[in-house]
Design a protein around this motif. Structure first.
Motif, PDB file in Angstrom:
ATOM      1  N   GLY A 122       4.711  14.174   4.276  1.00  0.00           N
ATOM      2  CA  GLY A 122       5.154  14.584   2.943  1.00  0.00           C
ATOM      3  C   GLY A 122       6.069  13.594   2.246  1.00  0.00           C
ATOM      4  N   ILE A 123       6.338  12.446   2.864  1.00  0.00           N
ATOM      5  CA  ILE A 123       7.224  11.433   2.267  1.00  0.00           C
ATOM      6  C   ILE A 123       6.376  10.255   1.810  1.00  0.00           C
ATOM      7  CG2 ILE A 123       9.148   9.854   2.667  1.00  0.00           C
ATOM      8  CD1 ILE A 123      10.138  11.798   4.830  1.00  0.00           C
ATOM      9  N   VAL A 124       6.542   9.870   0.552  1.00  0.00           N
ATOM     10  CA  VAL A 124       5.818   8.717   0.011  1.00  0.00           C
ATOM     11  C   VAL A 124       6.489   7.450   0.521  1.00  0.00           C
ATOM     12  CG1 VAL A 124       5.086   7.516  -2.081  1.00  0.00           C
ATOM     13  CG2 VAL A 124       5.160  10.016  -2.048  1.00  0.00           C
ATOM     14  N   LYS A 125       5.660   6.556   1.099  1.00  0.00           N
ATOM     15  CA  LYS A 125       6.197   5.328   1.673  1.00  0.00           C
ATOM     16  C   LYS A 125       5.383   4.120   1.215  1.00  0.00           C
ATOM     17  CE  LYS A 125       8.038   7.484   5.845  1.00  0.00           C
ATOM     18  NZ  LYS A 125       8.114   7.410   7.301  1.00  0.00           N
ATOM     19  N   TYR A 126       6.029   2.962   1.283  1.00  0.00           N
ATOM     20  CA  TYR A 126       5.354   1.692   1.030  1.00  0.00           C
ATOM     21  C   TYR A 126       5.004   1.070   2.376  1.00  0.00           C
ATOM     22  CZ  TYR A 126       7.028   1.755  -3.826  1.00  0.00           C
ATOM     23  OH  TYR A 126       7.272   2.064  -5.129  1.00  0.00           O
ATOM     24  N   ARG A 127       3.786   0.548   2.475  1.00  0.00           N
ATOM     25  CA  ARG A 127       3.375  -0.159   3.687  1.00  0.00           C
ATOM     26  C   ARG A 127       3.174  -1.627   3.319  1.00  0.00           C
ATOM     27  NH1 ARG A 127      -1.135   2.647   7.142  1.00  0.00           N
ATOM     28  NH2 ARG A 127       0.658   3.949   7.633  1.00  0.00           N
ATOM     29  N   PHE A 128       4.034  -2.489   3.832  1.00  0.00           N
ATOM     30  CA  PHE A 128       4.007  -3.923   3.552  1.00  0.00           C
ATOM     31  C   PHE A 128       3.222  -4.634   4.657  1.00  0.00           C
ATOM     32  CE2 PHE A 128       7.756  -2.303   1.495  1.00  0.00           C
ATOM     33  CZ  PHE A 128       7.800  -2.972   0.282  1.00  0.00           C
ATOM     34  N   THR A 166       6.759  -0.340   7.321  1.00  0.00           N
ATOM     35  CA  THR A 166       6.759   0.806   6.413  1.00  0.00           C
ATOM     36  C   THR A 166       8.182   1.094   5.964  1.00  0.00           C
ATOM     37  OG1 THR A 166       4.865   1.708   7.601  1.00  0.00           O
ATOM     38  CG2 THR A 166       6.053   3.211   6.168  1.00  0.00           C
ATOM     39  N   ARG A 167       8.307   1.439   4.674  1.00  0.00           N
ATOM     40  CA  ARG A 167       9.611   1.766   4.106  1.00  0.00           C
ATOM     41  C   ARG A 167       9.439   2.931   3.148  1.00  0.00           C
ATOM     42  NH1 ARG A 167      12.434  -2.666   0.435  1.00  0.00           N
ATOM     43  NH2 ARG A 167      11.139  -1.775  -1.175  1.00  0.00           N
ATOM     44  N   ALA A 168      10.365   3.880   3.177  1.00  0.00           N
ATOM     45  CA  ALA A 168      10.304   5.019   2.263  1.00  0.00           C
ATOM     46  C   ALA A 168      10.417   4.532   0.822  1.00  0.00           C
ATOM     47  CB  ALA A 168      11.414   6.012   2.579  1.00  0.00           C
ATOM     48  N   ARG A 169       9.723   5.202  -0.068  1.00  0.00           N
ATOM     49  CA  ARG A 169       9.692   4.788  -1.472  1.00  0.00           C
ATOM     50  C   ARG A 169      11.085   4.799  -2.100  1.00  0.00           C
ATOM     51  NH1 ARG A 169       5.457   7.447  -5.703  1.00  0.00           N
ATOM     52  NH2 ARG A 169       5.422   5.732  -7.157  1.00  0.00           N
ATOM     53  N   HIS A 170      11.900   5.771  -1.719  1.00  0.00           N
ATOM     54  CA  HIS A 170      13.236   5.886  -2.313  1.00  0.00           C
ATOM     55  C   HIS A 170      14.235   4.885  -1.714  1.00  0.00           C
ATOM     56  CE1 HIS A 170      13.376   8.470   1.278  1.00  0.00           C
ATOM     57  NE2 HIS A 170      14.651   8.094   1.352  1.00  0.00           N
ATOM     58  N   THR A 213       0.861  -1.183   0.000  1.00  0.00           N
ATOM     59  CA  THR A 213       0.000   0.000   0.000  1.00  0.00           C
ATOM     60  C   THR A 213       0.895   1.229   0.000  1.00  0.00           C
ATOM     61  OG1 THR A 213      -1.619  -1.223   1.283  1.00  0.00           O
ATOM     62  CG2 THR A 213      -1.848   1.168   1.256  1.00  0.00           C
ATOM     63  N   ILE A 214       0.528   2.238  -0.784  1.00  0.00           N
ATOM     64  CA  ILE A 214       1.310   3.475  -0.837  1.00  0.00           C
ATOM     65  C   ILE A 214       0.656   4.487   0.095  1.00  0.00           C
ATOM     66  CG2 ILE A 214       2.099   5.374  -2.298  1.00  0.00           C
ATOM     67  CD1 ILE A 214       2.150   3.371  -4.627  1.00  0.00           C
ATOM     68  N   ASN A 247      14.507  -4.084   7.561  1.00  0.00           N
ATOM     69  CA  ASN A 247      13.323  -4.089   8.425  1.00  0.00           C
ATOM     70  C   ASN A 247      12.321  -5.155   7.984  1.00  0.00           C
ATOM     71  OD1 ASN A 247      12.718  -2.696   6.109  1.00  0.00           O
ATOM     72  ND2 ASN A 247      11.526  -1.092   7.122  1.00  0.00           N
ATOM     73  N   LEU A 248      12.244  -5.429   6.686  1.00  0.00           N
ATOM     74  CA  LEU A 248      11.367  -6.485   6.188  1.00  0.00           C
ATOM     75  C   LEU A 248      11.878  -7.852   6.632  1.00  0.00           C
ATOM     76  CD1 LEU A 248      10.821  -5.211   2.525  1.00  0.00           C
ATOM     77  CD2 LEU A 248       9.287  -4.926   4.459  1.00  0.00           C
TER      78      LEU A 248
END
Length: 194
Positions: A23-29, A40-44, A17-18, A50-51
């Motif tokens: 203000g930072i785009v992140k991925y939520r696994f 959660t991990r930053a998109r960049h 999930t994005i 952490n995964l």
């Protein structure tokens, strides 16, 4: 996502999930075992520490597959669509539509390949395959009969007879009709006749 080939990704629902946090785009696994947990991990960022920590330390029961050689629940659920009934249907399609011999189910190498994908695979016998093909034929026959009865326009039936190299007489049947303003064809596979 093309480069996401680390084993830890199999533990999470993909695609992630994005979300936007501060203000930072992140991925939520989201975890496949515990859907209420996520990492959660930053998109960049492309690090997987952490995964991996979550997958291999917080859910240790999934690591037993390394000892047994079996897939984890997450790995299995992510790509496998196996069921005994589905495999039987695929075998019917393989034997009847693609004209493959039913003896293939007895082949040791073929059975090993199936077990490689699913350790508990149920491989049917030739007799079961024959019964399944007859069952599918009866079901299909009823559906085709109903379809033909419901076609309101005229139907054109074409027959094509020939002999095969082994002197077996074959009859191909093609039905042509108009439906919704388009010409449609229904091909009944070649059948042996005496």
């Amino acid at each position: 996502m093309k480069g996401w080939d680390a084993p830890c990704y199999a533990h999470f629902k993909l695609p992630p999930t994005i979300v936007v946090e501060q203000g930072i785009v992140k991925y939520r696994f989201y975890c496949l075992v515990h859907p209420d947990r996520y990492v959660t991990r930053a998109r960049h960022d492309d690090a997987t520490s952490n995964l991996r920590r979550h997958a291999f330390k917080e859910c240790p029961s999934l690591n037993e597959h390394q000892k047994s050689g079996q897939l984890t629940v997450a790995e299995f659920a992510r790509g496998s669509t196996y069921s005994s009934a589905r495999l039987r249907l695929k075998h019917v399609q393989w034997f009847a539509v693609n004209h493959r011999p039913m003896n293939l189910t007895k082949d040791d190498a073929y059975q090993d390949i199936l077990r490689m994908f699913h350790a508990g695979v149920e491989i049917m016998s030739n007799q079961t395959a024959t019964r399944d093909i007859l069952d599918v034929f009866k079901i299909t026959q009823a559906i085709v009969k109903k379809k033909l009865q419901n076609i309101p326009t005229r139907k054109h039936l074409a027959l094509d007879g020939w002999s095969s190299p082994n002197v077996m007489s074959i009859l191909g049947i093609i039905l042509t009709y108009v439906e919704d303003g388009q010409v449609k064809t229904l091909t009944l596979d070649a059948v042996r006749y005496v």
